[in-house]
Scaffold this active site. Structure first.
Site, short mmCIF file in Angstrom:
data_model
loop_
_atom_site.label_atom_id
_atom_site.label_comp_id
_atom_site.label_asym_id
_atom_site.label_seq_id
_atom_site.Cartn_x
_atom_site.Cartn_y
_atom_site.Cartn_z
N LEU A 52 0.68 -1.05 -0.12
CA LEU A 52 -0.08 0.01 0.22
C LEU A 52 0.93 1.72 -0.05
O LEU A 52 0.61 2.59 -0.31
CB LEU A 52 -1.12 -0.05 1.41
CG LEU A 52 -1.89 -0.89 1.60
CD1 LEU A 52 -2.40 -1.07 2.25
CD2 LEU A 52 -2.67 -1.42 0.21
N VAL A 56 9.65 5.44 6.23
CA VAL A 56 10.14 6.03 6.40
C VAL A 56 11.02 4.36 7.16
O VAL A 56 11.67 4.35 5.97
CB VAL A 56 10.19 6.83 8.24
CG1 VAL A 56 11.40 7.14 7.85
CG2 VAL A 56 9.75 8.11 7.35
N LYS A 75 2.26 -2.52 9.55
CA LYS A 75 3.29 -1.75 8.45
C LYS A 75 4.28 -2.57 9.05
O LYS A 75 4.04 -2.45 10.51
CB LYS A 75 3.53 -0.48 9.32
CG LYS A 75 5.18 0.40 8.74
CD LYS A 75 4.90 1.81 8.92
CE LYS A 75 6.51 2.43 8.88
NZ LYS A 75 6.20 4.16 9.41
N ASP A 168 7.94 15.39 9.56
CA ASP A 168 8.02 14.66 8.52
C ASP A 168 6.64 15.01 8.03
O ASP A 168 6.29 14.40 7.23
CB ASP A 168 8.34 13.48 8.48
CG ASP A 168 8.75 13.20 7.39
OD1 ASP A 168 9.55 13.59 5.87
OD2 ASP A 168 8.55 11.92 6.56
#
Length: 384
Positions: A52, A56, A75, A168
């Site tokens: 998907l 980082v 993740k 970020d």
């Protein structure tokens, strides 16, 4: 079960008609910290090889909750202090407004290495600017831009109130929950997040196109980095291109560093000719090169352009058209940022501040040349 083996044995995905429910009854409460589950993630979720996205610190895969059939995002992070820090910060933020929710975390083995598996809500609406790109001829207005910035600001306000700097904030980390008109925009990827304490942040890791000036030099930085990023995102929302560019094709160049540190950018016509002065003023306050002069998130949220967004003019912007016309260049910029995320470190010795009379924006120069060529053959105007 090893995660690799589970992927191979995943089988077909559940049918789309399976009813959805919460991925886990044990999801952490707002701002909660918890220990990862030690049993196999495959006991609860069916994993897919469908990628998907790339964060980082690790890739994001599609997965399905076995009991409810709900599609989620997984993740995978190899266990390390940095990975645990990412999980901890995201867990603290999970459940906050406009922040992607964590549903479960597992500690399993993958390729004979210990890893952390973060199960998150699946953001099926895609990235912020992709959604604007896909609008076609439907005008994107200044009021819509203000509403988007208010949503992003709400997420940052939640983080900063808990002394977390995201560090970020960029378009790729802003995703929609679905493709529906009423989809919610949320912030994700806490790979660079840090708690802000009396010791100001000094770690030089960032995404170059959205990096605050003090990150490029030896000065300390903190939550004001996120405010700078808000300024860059707001600028792009209102015109379709960023205020600072690397003209060498590098992810970040000495010239770009100088322009960022000097705060050299403009509001060129025709893209900015109809944008309100309130919006331009807010950008100037966010892009201040001195972090002590930059707006705080509270000041940002109290700015009239944000807290009175319903009275912001519905001026049609050039944004959607510019993003479509420069799609190839935009993708190139994103690729440069992705490759730079985990590897780039600042070389302070390369930062030499000189006065630049003009900003040499490669994309803008290309656009102006193209416009000059087309204007010689036609006197018409596009007032999108």
């Amino acid at each position: 079960m090893d995660v690799e083996t589970a992927e191979e044995q995943g089988g077909p995905a559940p049918p789309s008609g399976v009813p959805c429910g919460p991925c886990s009854a044990g999801a952490p409460a707002l701002g909660g910290r918890r220990e990862p589950k030690k049993y196999a993630v495959t006991d609860d979720y069916q994993l897919s090889k469908q990628v998907l996205g790339l964060g980082v610190n690790g890739k994001v895969l599609e997965c399905f909750h076995r009991r409810t059939g709900q599609k989620c995002a997984l993740k995978l992070l190899y266990d390390s202090p940095k990975a645990r820090q990412e999980v901890d910060h995201h867990w603290q933020a999970s459940g906050g407004p406009h922040i992607v929710r964590i549903l479960d975390v597992y500690e399993n083995m993958h390729h004979s290495k210990r890893c952390l598996l973060i199960i998150m809500e699946c953001m099926e609406g895609g990235e912020l600017f992709s959604r604007i790109q896909e609008r076609g001829d439907q005008a994107f207005t200044e009021r819509e831009a203000a509403e988007i910035m208010r949503d992003i600001g709400t997420a940052i306000q939640f983080l900063h109130s808990r002394n977390i700097a995201h560090r970020d904030v960029k378009p790729e980390n802003l995703l929609y929950t679905s493709k529906d008109k009423d989809a919610v925009l949320k912030l994700t990827d806490f790979g660079f997040a840090k708690e802000t304490t009396q010791n100001a942040l000094q770690t030089p890791c960032y995404t170059p196109y959205y990096v605050a000036p003090e990150v490029l030099g030896p000065e300390k930085y903190d939550k004001s980095c996120d405010m700078w990023s808000l300024g860059v995102i707001m600028y792009i929302l209102l015109c379709g291109f960023p205020p600072f560019y690397s003209n060498t094709g590098q992810a970040i160049s000495p010239g770009m560093k100088r322009r960022i540190r000097l705060g050299q950018y403009g509001f060129p016509s025709p893209e900015w000719s109809e944008v309100s002065e309130d919006a331009k003023q807010l950008i100037r306050l966010l892009l201040k090169t001195d972090p002590t002069e930059r707006l705080t998130i509270t000041q940002f949220m109290n700015h009239p352009w944000i807290n009175q967004s319903m009275v912001v003019p519905q001026t049609p912007l050039h944004t959607a058209r510019v993003l479509q016309e420069d799609r190839d260049h935009w993708d190139e910029v994103k690729e440069e940022m992705t490759s730079a995320l985990a590897t780039m470190r600042v070389d302070y010795d390369q930062v030499k501040i000189k006065d630049l009379k003009t900003s040499n924006n490669r994309l803008l120069n290309k656009r102006r040349k193209k416009q000059a060529g087309s204007s010689s053959g036609s006197q018409g105007c596009n007032n999108q």
